[in-house]
Design an enzyme around this catalytic site. Structure first.
Site, PDB file in Angstrom:
ATOM      1  N   GLU A 188      46.629  37.420  32.990  1.00  0.00           N
ATOM      2  CA  GLU A 188      46.078  36.139  33.426  1.00  0.00           C
ATOM      3  C   GLU A 188      44.639  36.211  33.954  1.00  0.00           C
ATOM      4  OE1 GLU A 188      48.886  34.288  36.089  1.00  0.00           O
ATOM      5  OE2 GLU A 188      50.334  34.085  34.479  1.00  0.00           O
ATOM      6  N   ASN A 315      52.583  33.467  29.620  1.00  0.00           N
ATOM      7  CA  ASN A 315      53.156  33.210  30.951  1.00  0.00           C
ATOM      8  C   ASN A 315      53.200  31.698  31.154  1.00  0.00           C
ATOM      9  OD1 ASN A 315      52.982  35.964  31.162  1.00  0.00           O
ATOM     10  ND2 ASN A 315      51.586  35.992  32.913  1.00  0.00           N
TER      11      ASN A 315
HETATM   12  C1  LIG Z   1      51.197  28.867  36.467  1.00  0.00           C
HETATM   13  O1  LIG Z   1      51.777  30.057  36.971  1.00  0.00           O
HETATM   14  C2  LIG Z   1      51.151  31.243  36.522  1.00  0.00           C
HETATM   15  O2  LIG Z   1      51.328  31.382  35.145  1.00  0.00           O
HETATM   16  C3  LIG Z   1      51.738  32.419  37.208  1.00  0.00           C
HETATM   17  C4  LIG Z   1      52.890  32.501  37.952  1.00  0.00           C
HETATM   18  N1  LIG Z   1      52.973  33.793  38.371  1.00  0.00           N
HETATM   19  C5  LIG Z   1      51.882  34.468  37.885  1.00  0.00           C
HETATM   20  N2  LIG Z   1      51.167  33.622  37.151  1.00  0.00           N
HETATM   21  C6  LIG Z   1      51.544  35.900  38.177  1.00  0.00           C
HETATM   22  O3  LIG Z   1      51.304  36.614  36.966  1.00  0.00           O
HETATM   23  C7  LIG Z   1      52.621  36.563  39.007  1.00  0.00           C
HETATM   24  O4  LIG Z   1      52.035  37.698  39.641  1.00  0.00           O
HETATM   25  C8  LIG Z   1      53.207  35.551  40.003  1.00  0.00           C
HETATM   26  O5  LIG Z   1      54.077  36.177  40.928  1.00  0.00           O
HETATM   27  C9  LIG Z   1      53.970  34.479  39.204  1.00  0.00           C
HETATM   28  C10 LIG Z   1      54.744  33.473  40.060  1.00  0.00           C
HETATM   29  O6  LIG Z   1      53.861  32.654  40.751  1.00  0.00           O
END
Ligand SMILES: CO[C@H](O)c1c[n+]2c([nH]1)[C@H](O)[C@@H](O)[C@H](O)[C@H]2CO
Length: 472
Positions: A188, A315
């Site tokens: 991300e 994701n």
């Molecule tokens: C829109 O949410 C994002 O795609 C996202 C959600 N999340 C994430 N990215 C991260 O990659 C994780 O480290 C987080 O723990 C997890 C949960 O919040």
């Protein structure tokens, strides 16, 4: 679900899945990977142990006011000291794959230069233990814990950091490239760039939109520079990709200004990174909409960034419904509508909307031509409570995963080349600015004792994976 007798399990505990679940798993092809995902800073702890250098999240979480109740990743789920038991847990759940990240500052405490042998050794033991249990490692090289020393010289706003990342990727794949067949360069970059440098709610906590786009470009460049270095070190059958976050945007009404604001938000939230990766160019109108100037680029950058990847990690958790025309604002200030009448939400305030997940997968295949997709994160936070015995009831998490897997199954039937699903997360863990207040795990962590308790969703997931194996 109560036990029916001492040592006896209720029939539901043995077969906690429904007829619909059995039909659901049959939609996924033989060889489909079922996993769970974590990240180094969120689970490892041991932030000063065995030569690990500091990261930007060590400094950020220790800064008063940045993280819920001052929580930090200092101990987290103590995974650093519990790898054997956690892998037994993964085996118990029947995972065929496990996605985790390597902490750059454990391998290169200063971000570059001297290698910390104990750091590499830790990940080598982790990989070997996974392989010994028949679990395929999916390794993320960067999941936000940038070495602090690189931040001190500009972090992702410094082009040199992209070169330092490529060197780090080279070192790790030289050591593990003979055994790890699935590599993710970045997790991300949108979050690293915008949450870290744009709005500042994540480390390093900078609030500068122009800096966010400079950082975003260097993150993409890091990915592009690392690709050939990694491919030289890994097996020919190994695959490399990256994980991008997507939140599909929907107009709250039919007004033209609403549709326009929704399209601009989509540009900013969903197209910023996939466009350079898939098409070798930034999306038309992005910089103008955000009122920034294009980040400094050198000749060849976009070719490196747009080089083919073997899969895209997706994701996705939710969608956003956009209110239009409220303020003549930039897409990063677009107003989200909520609550949507009749909608359900998770503890994060995220709408549960599997239909948008299905549409996202179709879009990534048809509009961006992705030839292989893995869901590298999908899951939900709910108010999980534990009463001290062996059970944690989380029916809403089961329902959430069922609905999203149903949407994914429909995408597979519609021809989307989906190769695997990793639920976020294996364990309750450090949820960034929310600290430990939000629980995403299919396994509950009692932070007082570090005891792991498989939640009902974990037992359900185990039965689902078993049913898929039987059906394949
Ligand atoms: C829109 O949410 C994002 O795609 C996202 C959600 N999340 C994430 N990215 C991260 O990659 C994780 O480290 C987080 O723990 C997890 C949960 O919040």
């Amino acid at each position: 679900r109560r036990k029916t007798g001492v040592g006896m399990s209720s029939i539901e505990e043995i077969y906690p899945i429904s007829r619909a679940d059995l039909d659901l798993v049959r939609a996924f092809p033989k060889g489909f990977l079922w996993g769970a995902a974590t990240a180094s800073y969120q689970i490892e702890g041991a932030i000063k142990e065995d030569g690990r250098g500091p990261s930007i999240w060590d400094e950020f979480s220790a800064t008063p006011g940045k993280v819920f109740q001052g929580h930090t990743g200092e101990v987290a789920t103590d995974h650093y000291h519990r790898v054997p038991e956690d892998i037994v847990l993964m085996k118990e759940l029947g995972l065929s794959a496990y996605r985790f990240s390597i902490a750059w500052p454990r391998v290169l405490p200063q971000g570059r230069g001297a290698i910390n042998a104990a750091g590499l050794d830790f990940y080598e033991r982790l990989v070997d233990e996974l392989l010994a249990h028949g679990i395929a490692p999916f390794v993320t090289l960067y999941h936000w814990d940038l070495p602090l020393s690189l931040h001190k010289v500009g972090g992702w706003t410094n082009r040199d950091t992209a070169y330092a990342f490529a060197d780090y990727a080279d070192i790790v794949t030289k050591r593990l490239g003979d055994r790890v067949a699935n590599w993710i360069t970045l997790n991300e970059p949108w979050c690293s760039a915008y949450l870290g440098y744009g709005c500042g709610i994540h480390a390093p906590g900078i609030q500068d939109r122009q800096a966010a786009f400079v950082a975003g470009h260097h993150l993409l460049l890091a990915h592009g520079l690392a690709l050939p270095r990694m491919r030289a070190n890994i097996k020919s059958v190994a695959q490399v990709g990256l994980s991008l976050n997507f939140t599909p945007t929907y107009a709250s009404d039919e007004r033209e200004e609403t549709k326009r604001d929704t399209e601009l938000t989509d540009l900013f939230v969903n197209q910023w990174f996939i466009s350079p990766i898939a098409h070798g160019r930034y999306p038309e109108g992005l910089f103008e909409a955000l009122e920034v100037t294009p980040p400094p680029m050198q000749d060849g950058d976009l070719e490196l960034i747009g080089a083919p990847i073997d899969f895209l990690g997706v994701n996705n958790y939710t969608r956003d419904v956009i209110r239009g025309g409220t303020i003549p604002a930039r897409p990063d200030e677009s107003v989200k509508v909520g609550p949507v009448p009749g909608a359900c939400y998770t503890e994060m305030g995220w709408e549960i909307h599997p239909q948008s997940f299905n549409e996202l997968l179709l879009r990534l295949y048809h509009e961006y031509g992705m030839q292989a997709l893995y869901i590298t994160e999908n899951g939900a936070a709910f108010k999980d409570t534990w009463n001290g015995d062996g059970v944690v009831h989380d029916p809403r998490r089961i329902a959430y995963i069922q609905e999203y897997l149903q949407a994914a199954a429909e995408a597979v039937e519609q021809g989307v080349p989906l190769r695997g699903y990793f639920t976020w997360s294996l364990l309750d863990n450090f949820e960034w600015a929310e600290g430990y207040s939000k629980r995403f795990g299919i396994v509950y962590v009692d932070y007082q004792t570090q005891r792991r308790i498989i939640k009902d969703s974990g037992h359900w997931y185990k039965a689902l994976l078993s049913a898929h194996r039987d059906a394949s």
